[in-house]
Design an enzyme around this catalytic site. Structure first.
Site, PDB file in Angstrom:
ATOM      1  N   LYS A   1       0.842  -1.206   0.000  1.00 14.95           N
ATOM      2  CA  LYS A   1       0.000   0.000   0.000  1.00 14.95           C
ATOM      3  C   LYS A   1       0.876   1.254   0.000  1.00 14.95           C
ATOM      4  O   LYS A   1       2.075   1.183   0.318  1.00 14.95           O
ATOM      5  CB  LYS A   1      -0.910  -0.017   1.230  1.00 14.95           C
TER       6      LYS A   1
ATOM      7  N   ARG B   1     -10.967   0.143  13.964  1.00 10.72           N
ATOM      8  CA  ARG B   1     -10.770   0.837  12.686  1.00 10.72           C
ATOM      9  C   ARG B   1     -11.691   0.162  11.674  1.00 10.72           C
ATOM     10  O   ARG B   1     -12.680   0.729  11.263  1.00 10.72           O
ATOM     11  CB  ARG B   1      -9.284   0.754  12.294  1.00 10.72           C
TER      12      ARG B   1
ATOM     13  N   TYR C   1      17.565  30.505   2.347  1.00  8.97           N
ATOM     14  CA  TYR C   1      16.517  31.428   2.809  1.00  8.97           C
ATOM     15  C   TYR C   1      16.725  31.867   4.256  1.00  8.97           C
ATOM     16  O   TYR C   1      17.021  31.041   5.124  1.00  8.97           O
ATOM     17  CB  TYR C   1      15.147  30.757   2.717  1.00  8.97           C
TER      18      TYR C   1
ATOM     19  N   MET D   1      12.716  23.932  -1.481  1.00  7.07           N
ATOM     20  CA  MET D   1      11.733  23.016  -2.055  1.00  7.07           C
ATOM     21  C   MET D   1      12.398  21.944  -2.927  1.00  7.07           C
ATOM     22  O   MET D   1      12.067  20.761  -2.842  1.00  7.07           O
ATOM     23  CB  MET D   1      10.712  23.795  -2.883  1.00  7.07           C
TER      24      MET D   1
HETATM   25  C1  LIG Z   1      -0.390  -1.451   6.909  1.00  4.53           C
HETATM   26  C2  LIG Z   1      -0.924  -2.732   7.422  1.00  4.53           C
HETATM   27  C3  LIG Z   1      -0.043  -3.713   7.867  1.00  4.53           C
HETATM   28  C4  LIG Z   1       1.461  -3.504   7.990  1.00  4.53           C
HETATM   29  O1  LIG Z   1       1.770  -2.722   9.112  1.00  4.53           O
HETATM   30  P1  LIG Z   1       3.287  -2.446   9.512  1.00  4.53           P
HETATM   31  O2  LIG Z   1       3.226  -1.727  10.778  1.00  4.53           O
HETATM   32  O3  LIG Z   1       3.863  -1.614   8.410  1.00  4.53           O
HETATM   33  O4  LIG Z   1       3.945  -3.771   9.582  1.00  4.53           O
HETATM   34  C5  LIG Z   1      -0.578  -4.924   8.237  1.00  4.53           C
HETATM   35  N1  LIG Z   1      -1.913  -5.135   8.187  1.00  4.53           N
HETATM   36  C6  LIG Z   1      -2.773  -4.202   7.783  1.00  4.53           C
HETATM   37  C7  LIG Z   1      -4.225  -4.501   7.764  1.00  4.53           C
HETATM   38  C8  LIG Z   1      -2.320  -2.966   7.385  1.00  4.53           C
HETATM   39  O5  LIG Z   1      -3.187  -2.035   6.982  1.00  4.53           O
END
Ligand SMILES: *Cc1c(COP(=O)(O)O)cnc(C)c1O
Length: 350
Positions: free
Chosen positions: A32, A124, A246, A293
């Site tokens: 992700k 969540r 800057y 930047m």
């Molecule tokens: C992002 C995520 C992980 C990985 O988490 P880390 O802390 O990067 O190891 C595992 N499971 C789910 C559902 C996630 O969203």
């Protein structure tokens, strides 16, 4: 030539072997957020052939489609929430969907495979244990229950008490359902707890990229996968008493040779750092004044350097490591990596 993120195939493979062995399970590798900034396509293509990788985890439908487009022949699980109108297309492409309610379990399109999420305290996504058991039965009846999972809220803590309680709630649900792929462990859990009895997959994200979630520190044998580097574009002498960048915050105490480097905060190298340093020609050298930047300036007095030479912003232990940028900026590892800008080229290396 500008800032580049070198992505080390050998470091990635080393980490995945190590984590899979520690977890005693194949990995559902989180890719992700552009593979934690490492480049979703780059990482997914590298990792797909490896036996340690069962499949890939993504956060959004767009990311799921991006992995599916690569035709890597490994499963993709959408960790994030999704809407019913998105399900048919995702399911048609074989993307596994996270189910968090009985309602969703009952209305999933035929043929869609689900990983049912149990809310064991993170609050969540996921169904409360009682609802999860019902949803699991509904899915299993239609042959749609591929996986069952939960997410630890504090696995990186030294005290395992909160994870143990979450695991207990999770296993109670699992015991009521037909066999499915069970998975719980994120990076903190794999590093702190190792193998969890009965788990079929593990989901370490940050650790796969060779970075430890705080407060865990080094010593686990992981190797950073990303080296962020940028070339020198210009070198000149700043006379004693003149200032650099800057606001004129840095004043040359003596005539100084200054290199301008093609990376700045818009590339993901944070501006608000206290005394950052970078590696140039084998030496750790201070960044002078404000980070701009698109550029930053470094003191290279006494070094033999020329335009086109590379400066390392973070990388291996000696480079400096990402943890030093965390300390200097107060920005956590996850945010630094996912903040590497899209204009930074990701370059796979051996
Ligand atoms: C992002 C995520 C992980 C990985 O988490 P880390 O802390 O990067 O190891 C595992 N499971 C789910 C559902 C996630 O969203």
């Amino acid at each position: 030539m500008r800032a580049q993120a070198l992505i080390s195939e050998s470091a990635l493979h080393h980490n995945l072997r190590l984590l899979s062995a520690r977890a005693a399970a194949p990995l559902l590798l989180p890719v992700k957020a552009n593979a934690y900034g490492h480049g979703l396509e780059t990482v997914a293509r590298l990792a797909a052939p490896w036996p340690e990788v069962w499949g890939f985890g993504v956060a959004t439908p767009d990311e799921a489609h991006a992995v599916a487009d690569l035709n890597l022949g490994k499963p993709v699980l959408l960790f994030g929430g999704s809407y019913p109108h998105e399900w048919p297309e995702l399911a048609a492409r074989g993307v596994r969907l996270t189910v968090s309610t009985l309602e969703a379990a009952r209305t999933l399109p035929p043929g869609a495979q689900a990983h049912l999420k149990v809310n064991t305290g993170m609050h969540r996504l996921g169904a409360a244990p009682a609802e999860a058991a019902q949803a699991g039965h509904a899915l299993a009846q239609r042959g749609q229950l591929e996986g069952l999972y939960t997410h630890f809220l504090a696995s990186e803590e030294e005290d395992p008490a909160r994870s143990v309680e979450q695991l207990r709630l999770f296993l109670q649900v699992a015991a009521k359902l037909p066999r499915a792929l069970l998975h719980c462990a994120n990076s903190g859990s794999v590093l702190r707890h190792g193998a969890l009895a009965g788990m079929d997959l593990a989901r370490p994200g940050l650790a796969s990229y060779g970075v430890m979630p705080a407060p865990l520190s080094s010593g686990t044998g992981l190797r950073p996968v990303m080296t962020l580097r940028a070339p020198i574009t210009h070198i000149h002498t700043v006379p004693a008493g003149d200032t650099v960048s800057y606001g004129g915050l840095w004043q040359a105490p003596k005539d100084s040779v200054v290199a301008t480097v093609a990376a700045g905060y818009a590339d993901g190298y944070p501006r608000g750092q206290t005394n950052p340093s970078v590696r140039v020609a084998g030496d750790l050298r201070p960044v002078l004044g404000r980070i701009c930047m698109d550029q930053l300036m470094v003191d290279v007095t006494g070094l033999t350097v020329q335009p086109g030479d590379w400066v390392t912003l973070w990388g291996e232990e000696s480079e400096p490591p990402l943890s030093e940028v965390v300390t200097a900026s107060g920005i956590m590892e996850y945010e630094l990596l996912t903040g590497v800008a899209s204009r930074v080229i990701r370059l796979p290396i051996a």
